[in-house]
Design a protein around this motif. Structure first.
Motif, mmCIF file in Angstrom:
data_model
loop_
_atom_site.group_PDB
_atom_site.id
_atom_site.type_symbol
_atom_site.label_atom_id
_atom_site.label_comp_id
_atom_site.label_asym_id
_atom_site.label_seq_id
_atom_site.Cartn_x
_atom_site.Cartn_y
_atom_site.Cartn_z
ATOM 1 N N ASP A 156 -39.933 17.484 -58.375
ATOM 2 C CA ASP A 156 -40.880 18.597 -58.229
ATOM 3 C C ASP A 156 -40.160 19.898 -57.885
ATOM 4 O OD1 ASP A 156 -43.002 16.947 -58.820
ATOM 5 O OD2 ASP A 156 -43.681 16.753 -56.740
ATOM 6 N N GLU A 157 -39.175 19.812 -56.991
ATOM 7 C CA GLU A 157 -38.408 21.007 -56.632
ATOM 8 C C GLU A 157 -37.561 21.486 -57.813
ATOM 9 O OE1 GLU A 157 -37.568 20.343 -51.886
ATOM 10 O OE2 GLU A 157 -36.559 19.022 -53.320
ATOM 11 N N GLY A 158 -37.017 20.552 -58.581
ATOM 12 C CA GLY A 158 -36.223 20.909 -59.742
ATOM 13 C C GLY A 158 -37.037 21.554 -60.852
ATOM 14 N N ALA A 159 -38.326 21.306 -60.862
ATOM 15 C CA ALA A 159 -39.197 21.872 -61.905
ATOM 16 C C ALA A 159 -39.532 23.342 -61.659
ATOM 17 C CB ALA A 159 -40.487 21.064 -61.990
ATOM 18 N N ILE A 160 -39.294 23.854 -60.472
ATOM 19 C CA ILE A 160 -39.721 25.216 -60.129
ATOM 20 C C ILE A 160 -39.163 26.264 -61.086
ATOM 21 C CG2 ILE A 160 -39.559 27.029 -58.365
ATOM 22 C CD1 ILE A 160 -39.862 24.743 -56.265
ATOM 23 N N THR A 161 -37.860 26.277 -61.330
ATOM 24 C CA THR A 161 -37.269 27.305 -62.192
ATOM 25 C C THR A 161 -37.728 27.174 -63.642
ATOM 26 O OG1 THR A 161 -35.376 27.523 -60.707
ATOM 27 C CG2 THR A 161 -35.101 28.370 -62.939
ATOM 28 N N PRO A 162 -37.683 25.977 -64.266
ATOM 29 C CA PRO A 162 -38.169 25.890 -65.644
ATOM 30 C C PRO A 162 -39.646 26.275 -65.787
ATOM 31 C CG PRO A 162 -36.967 23.892 -65.063
ATOM 32 C CD PRO A 162 -37.083 24.716 -63.819
ATOM 33 N N VAL A 163 -40.470 25.865 -64.832
ATOM 34 C CA VAL A 163 -41.895 26.205 -64.905
ATOM 35 C C VAL A 163 -42.097 27.707 -64.724
ATOM 36 C CG1 VAL A 163 -44.132 25.902 -63.759
ATOM 37 C CG2 VAL A 163 -42.711 23.910 -64.286
ATOM 38 N N TYR A 164 -41.354 28.317 -63.810
ATOM 39 C CA TYR A 164 -41.416 29.773 -63.632
ATOM 40 C C TYR A 164 -41.149 30.480 -64.960
ATOM 41 C CZ TYR A 164 -39.405 34.391 -62.804
ATOM 42 O OH TYR A 164 -39.089 35.720 -62.900
ATOM 43 N N LEU A 165 -40.078 30.075 -65.646
ATOM 44 C CA LEU A 165 -39.726 30.713 -66.916
ATOM 45 C C LEU A 165 -40.767 30.437 -67.999
ATOM 46 C CD1 LEU A 165 -35.896 30.001 -66.935
ATOM 47 C CD2 LEU A 165 -37.007 32.238 -66.642
ATOM 48 N N ALA A 166 -41.301 29.227 -68.012
ATOM 49 C CA ALA A 166 -42.308 28.868 -69.018
ATOM 50 C C ALA A 166 -43.612 29.638 -68.819
ATOM 51 C CB ALA A 166 -42.573 27.367 -68.973
ATOM 52 N N LEU A 167 -43.903 30.023 -67.578
ATOM 53 C CA LEU A 167 -45.178 30.673 -67.282
ATOM 54 C C LEU A 167 -45.043 32.158 -66.979
ATOM 55 C CD1 LEU A 167 -46.825 27.845 -65.138
ATOM 56 C CD2 LEU A 167 -47.089 28.312 -67.594
ATOM 57 N N LEU A 168 -43.947 32.777 -67.437
ATOM 58 C CA LEU A 168 -43.841 34.234 -67.268
ATOM 59 C C LEU A 168 -45.080 34.880 -67.867
ATOM 60 C CD1 LEU A 168 -40.068 34.706 -68.142
ATOM 61 C CD2 LEU A 168 -41.145 35.205 -65.940
ATOM 62 N N PRO A 169 -45.620 35.905 -67.213
ATOM 63 C CA PRO A 169 -46.913 36.459 -67.639
ATOM 64 C C PRO A 169 -46.837 37.156 -69.002
ATOM 65 C CG PRO A 169 -45.927 37.798 -65.910
ATOM 66 C CD PRO A 169 -45.070 36.583 -66.050
ATOM 67 N N PRO A 170 -47.974 37.241 -69.676
ATOM 68 C CA PRO A 170 -48.030 37.983 -70.933
ATOM 69 C C PRO A 170 -47.536 39.415 -70.712
ATOM 70 C CG PRO A 170 -50.082 36.804 -70.570
ATOM 71 C CD PRO A 170 -49.273 36.681 -69.305
ATOM 72 N N GLY A 171 -46.796 39.924 -71.678
ATOM 73 C CA GLY A 171 -46.265 41.274 -71.563
ATOM 74 C C GLY A 171 -44.929 41.371 -70.866
ATOM 75 N N ALA A 172 -44.469 40.283 -70.227
ATOM 76 C CA ALA A 172 -43.155 40.302 -69.572
ATOM 77 C C ALA A 172 -42.079 40.490 -70.640
ATOM 78 C CB ALA A 172 -42.918 38.998 -68.804
ATOM 79 N N THR A 173 -41.042 41.225 -70.291
ATOM 80 C CA THR A 173 -39.932 41.442 -71.228
ATOM 81 C C THR A 173 -38.613 40.867 -70.700
ATOM 82 O OG1 THR A 173 -39.493 43.622 -70.278
ATOM 83 C CG2 THR A 173 -40.974 43.532 -72.190
ATOM 84 N N GLU A 174 -38.581 40.485 -69.469
ATOM 85 C CA GLU A 174 -37.386 39.914 -68.831
ATOM 86 C C GLU A 174 -37.817 38.783 -67.922
ATOM 87 O OE1 GLU A 174 -34.073 40.586 -69.081
ATOM 88 O OE2 GLU A 174 -34.490 42.007 -70.680
ATOM 89 N N PRO A 175 -36.944 37.833 -67.709
ATOM 90 C CA PRO A 175 -35.645 37.663 -68.319
ATOM 91 C C PRO A 175 -35.771 37.208 -69.765
ATOM 92 C CG PRO A 175 -36.099 35.804 -66.889
ATOM 93 C CD PRO A 175 -37.244 36.774 -66.744
ATOM 94 N N HIS A 176 -34.759 37.520 -70.561
ATOM 95 C CA HIS A 176 -34.710 37.112 -71.963
ATOM 96 C C HIS A 176 -33.245 36.965 -72.349
ATOM 97 C CE1 HIS A 176 -35.843 36.641 -76.108
ATOM 98 N NE2 HIS A 176 -35.270 37.762 -76.491
ATOM 99 N N GLY A 177 -32.874 35.769 -72.817
ATOM 100 C CA GLY A 177 -31.487 35.504 -73.166
ATOM 101 C C GLY A 177 -30.592 35.342 -71.958
ATOM 102 N N LYS A 178 -31.179 34.948 -70.837
ATOM 103 C CA LYS A 178 -30.430 34.835 -69.571
ATOM 104 C C LYS A 178 -30.314 33.383 -69.138
ATOM 105 C CE LYS A 178 -30.392 39.308 -69.144
ATOM 106 N NZ LYS A 178 -29.244 40.025 -69.613
ATOM 107 N N PHE A 179 -29.377 33.161 -68.213
ATOM 108 C CA PHE A 179 -29.247 31.885 -67.531
ATOM 109 C C PHE A 179 -29.800 32.106 -66.127
ATOM 110 C CE2 PHE A 179 -27.086 28.836 -64.814
ATOM 111 C CZ PHE A 179 -27.224 27.660 -65.533
ATOM 112 N N VAL A 180 -30.856 31.374 -65.782
ATOM 113 C CA VAL A 180 -31.545 31.566 -64.503
ATOM 114 C C VAL A 180 -31.366 30.310 -63.653
ATOM 115 C CG1 VAL A 180 -33.775 32.041 -63.422
ATOM 116 C CG2 VAL A 180 -33.234 33.061 -65.649
ATOM 117 N N SER A 181 -31.010 30.501 -62.408
ATOM 118 C CA SER A 181 -30.923 29.382 -61.468
ATOM 119 C C SER A 181 -31.388 29.873 -60.107
ATOM 120 C CB SER A 181 -29.494 28.834 -61.386
ATOM 121 O OG SER A 181 -28.617 29.800 -60.896
ATOM 122 N N ASP A 182 -31.644 28.912 -59.208
ATOM 123 C CA ASP A 182 -32.097 29.357 -57.886
ATOM 124 C C ASP A 182 -30.951 29.831 -57.092
ATOM 125 O OD1 ASP A 182 -31.159 26.622 -56.944
ATOM 126 O OD2 ASP A 182 -33.127 26.073 -57.654
#
Length: 186
Positions: A160-186
């Motif tokens: 569940d804790e490991g899912a936080i970052t992927p879910v955050y990226l998957a649910l970025l709000p409509p109209g968001a422009t970043e991050p894009h093409g990045k490597f994101v970690s906690d």
């Protein structure tokens, strides 16, 4: 493939992972290195080649990766590090470098001349060029060291804790422009 064409998609998460016992030491045998690259790089690339055209406008693509890819990059020669981090590296060039990595591993030279790299940066750049008004965001992320069959029970994070970052990226709000093409970690 025909079912995927009918359905399209809003969110695609990739994360089929394979590793040998000591991935941190850049896998010691050629056979296991080839299997790791086939699963982690080439299979992800193949899947995205087929699915990226089906992602709906405003969609999100999240490639679940690992901090090990960055550690491995830092073990490459300075020339390769510069090439892998280049804003103009192409997918074809990346594939050639990965194939070279497999060949160098077979010769026992992988520590000097090979490394894993980010396909996400290249594909995000392609999406921005080919579908500039669609608002699709594509990123890679590391969920951290998560208790799974691959990482073992000593890993500090729950799934569940490991899912936080992927879910955050998957649910970025409509109209968001970043991050894009990045490597994101906690």
């Amino acid at each position: 493939n025909s079912a995927a064409k009918r359905l399209g998609g809003d969110i695609t998460l990739t994360g089929v992972g394979s590793t040998a016992k000591t991935l941190v030491n850049i896998v010691t045998t050629f056979g296991s290195k080839r299997t790791t690259l086939k699963t982690n790089f080439f299979s992800t690339r193949d899947m995205l080649t087929h699915f990226l055209p089906l992602i709906k406008a405003g969609g999100r693509v999240v490639n679940v990766s690992s901090f090990v890819s960055f550690r491995t990059l830092n073990n490459c020669s300075p020339a390769l590090q510069q090439r892998f981090r280049s804003e103009d590296i192409t997918e074809d060039e990346l594939v050639r470098l990965m194939q070279r990595f497999v060949a160098e591993t077979q010769k026992g030279k992988h520590k000097e001349d090979g490394c894993l790299t980010t396909l996400s940066m290249i594909q995000a750049r392609s999406l921005s060029k080919e579908r500039p008004n669609d608002g699709i965001l594509l990123n890679a992320c590391c969920p951290g060291w998560v208790r799974t069959d691959m990482a073992g029970d000593k890993a500090p994070k729950s799934p569940d804790e490991g899912a936080i970052t992927p879910v955050y990226l998957a649910l970025l709000p409509p109209g968001a422009t970043e991050p894009h093409g990045k490597f994101v970690s906690d």
